[in-house]
Design an enzyme around this catalytic site. Structure first.
Site, PDB file in Angstrom:
ATOM      1  N   GLY A  12       0.788  -1.236   0.000  1.00 35.42           N
ATOM      2  CA  GLY A  12       0.000   0.000   0.000  1.00 35.42           C
ATOM      3  C   GLY A  12       0.816   1.280   0.000  1.00 35.42           C
ATOM      4  CB  SER A  13       4.227   2.265  -1.069  1.00 34.92           C
ATOM      5  OG  SER A  13       4.282   1.894  -2.411  1.00 34.92           O
ATOM      6  NE  ARG A  61     -11.554 -13.969 -12.387  1.00 38.24           N
ATOM      7  CZ  ARG A  61     -10.352 -13.985 -11.812  1.00 38.24           C
ATOM      8  NH1 ARG A  61     -10.001 -13.028 -10.991  1.00 38.24           N
ATOM      9  NH2 ARG A  61      -9.513 -14.965 -12.031  1.00 38.24           N
ATOM     10  CG  MET A  86      -1.507  -8.117  -6.342  1.00 39.14           C
ATOM     11  SD  MET A  86      -0.771  -7.348  -7.794  1.00 39.14           S
ATOM     12  CE  MET A  86       0.101  -8.748  -8.461  1.00 39.14           C
ATOM     13  CG  HIS A 105       0.986  -2.129 -15.634  1.00 33.49           C
ATOM     14  ND1 HIS A 105       0.731  -3.374 -15.097  1.00 33.49           N
ATOM     15  CD2 HIS A 105       1.927  -2.313 -16.590  1.00 33.49           C
ATOM     16  CE1 HIS A 105       1.493  -4.265 -15.714  1.00 33.49           C
ATOM     17  NE2 HIS A 105       2.220  -3.651 -16.624  1.00 33.49           N
ATOM     18  CB  THR A 137     -11.012  -1.153 -20.703  1.00 28.17           C
ATOM     19  OG1 THR A 137      -9.655  -1.489 -21.014  1.00 28.17           O
ATOM     20  CG2 THR A 137     -11.228   0.334 -20.894  1.00 28.17           C
ATOM     21  CD  GLU A 139      -6.966  -5.750 -24.887  1.00 35.64           C
ATOM     22  OE1 GLU A 139      -5.799  -5.943 -25.227  1.00 35.64           O
ATOM     23  OE2 GLU A 139      -7.782  -5.067 -25.550  1.00 35.64           O
ATOM     24  CG  LEU A 140      -4.256  -7.522 -17.496  1.00 31.70           C
ATOM     25  CD1 LEU A 140      -4.994  -7.394 -16.176  1.00 31.70           C
ATOM     26  CD2 LEU A 140      -3.366  -8.763 -17.491  1.00 31.70           C
ATOM     27  CG  ASP A 141      -2.084  -4.287 -17.204  1.00 30.36           C
ATOM     28  OD1 ASP A 141      -2.663  -3.763 -16.235  1.00 30.36           O
ATOM     29  OD2 ASP A 141      -1.336  -5.267 -17.091  1.00 30.36           O
TER      30      ASP A 141
HETATM   31  C1  GRF Z   1       2.935  -1.062  -7.785  1.00 30.78           C
HETATM   32  O1  GRF Z   1       4.163  -1.381  -8.359  1.00 30.78           O
HETATM   33  C2  GRF Z   1       1.915  -0.850  -8.859  1.00 30.78           C
HETATM   34  O2  GRF Z   1       2.448  -0.363 -10.048  1.00 30.78           O
HETATM   35  C3  GRF Z   1       1.367  -2.225  -9.072  1.00 30.78           C
HETATM   36  O3  GRF Z   1       1.368  -2.808  -7.794  1.00 30.78           O
HETATM   37  C4  GRF Z   1       2.363  -2.209  -6.989  1.00 30.78           C
HETATM   38  C5  GRF Z   1       1.710  -1.768  -5.718  1.00 30.78           C
HETATM   39  O4  GRF Z   1       2.617  -1.342  -4.756  1.00 30.78           O
HETATM   40  N1  GRF Z   1       0.066  -2.170  -9.687  1.00 30.78           N
HETATM   41  P1  GRF Z   1       2.097  -0.747  -3.378  1.00 30.78           P
HETATM   42  O5  GRF Z   1       1.263  -1.802  -2.688  1.00 30.78           O
HETATM   43  O6  GRF Z   1       1.318   0.494  -3.660  1.00 30.78           O
HETATM   44  O7  GRF Z   1       3.342  -0.464  -2.586  1.00 30.78           O
END
Ligand code: GRF
Length: 209
Positions: A12-13, A61, A86, A105, A137, A139-141
């Site tokens: 969660g940074s 899902r 994720m 991403h 959307t 489609e992924l990324d």
């Molecule tokens: C980041 O690298 C982001 O680009 C990807 O997941 C990571 C999340 O990092 N989608 P954090 O949990 O926010 O530290």
């Protein structure tokens, strides 16, 4: 004021960067599919309500997504931010939040969709790498890119050093894009994405060399 929910799975940074940015919108809740995600601690420390919705407890899902969807409706959310979430989202969920959901991403999309982007960049020998904020959307990324942070890859770089530099830029560009959405500088319309009253043709670029 725009009400924001952040979906997380890990450290969660990026959530922290959004909290620290004092956005014009309000982060009303954080959802994690992992009950032990450190991101939930960050939310609690900031006085933000949380929901741990464990995907493993749902048969499909769609069933998991339906519970998340209901939580977002209960919080009356206007904007959903994926920050290290994720799980692949079902088509129905994505459709419900189309134009109201963004992701970050760790690559310069459309290059390196999917996982292990830093490693793949190093293996290819690319000169530039970075991160992309985009609308989500089905489609992924693949949704429209709104901003990109660009770093230069050096031949001293390891996966970790590269990941750290990309992360630093993520923490700049993500709050910036969200603030644009909160203030109306960036809008998703039926005629496409409008940025400062003009159609957005390419993502805004931030470079750190
Ligand atoms: C980041 O690298 C982001 O680009 C990807 O997941 C990571 C999340 O990092 N989608 P954090 O949990 O926010 O530290």
């Amino acid at each position: 004021m725009i009400k924001i929910a952040v979906l997380v799975s890990g450290s969660g940074s990026n959530l922290q960067a959004l909290i620290d940015a004092n956005l014009s919108g309000q982060i009303v809740g954080v959802i994690s599919n992992k009950p032990d995600a450190y991101a939930l601690e960050r939310a609690k420390n900031a006085g933000i309500q949380t929901a741990a919705i464990e995907h493993k407890q749902y048969p499909t899902r769609e069933a998991f997504d339906a519970v998340m969807h209901q939580q977002l409706l209960d919080w009356d959310v206007d904007l959903v931010i994926l920050a290290g979430f994720m799980r692949i989202l079902s088509a129905q969920f994505v459709q419900s939040w189309e134009g109201k959901m963004v992701n970050i991403h760790p690559s310069l999309l459309p290059n390196y969709k999917g996982m292990h982007t830093h490693k793949r960049v190093l293996n290819t020998g690319d000169v530039f790498h970075g991160c992309t904020v985009h609308y989500v959307t089905a489609e992924l990324d693949a949704g429209q890119a709104l901003a990109q942070g660009v770093v230069k890859v050096s031949n001293q770089d390891t996966e970790t050093s590269l990941a750290n530099r990309v992360h630093e830029l993520e923490h700049i560009i993500y709050p910036q894009v969200v603030e644009w959405i909160c203030t109306g500088a960036l809008k998703h319309t039926s005629n496409g994405v409008i940025y400062r009253d003009h159609p957005m043709k390419a993502p805004v670029q931030f470079c750190k060399f």
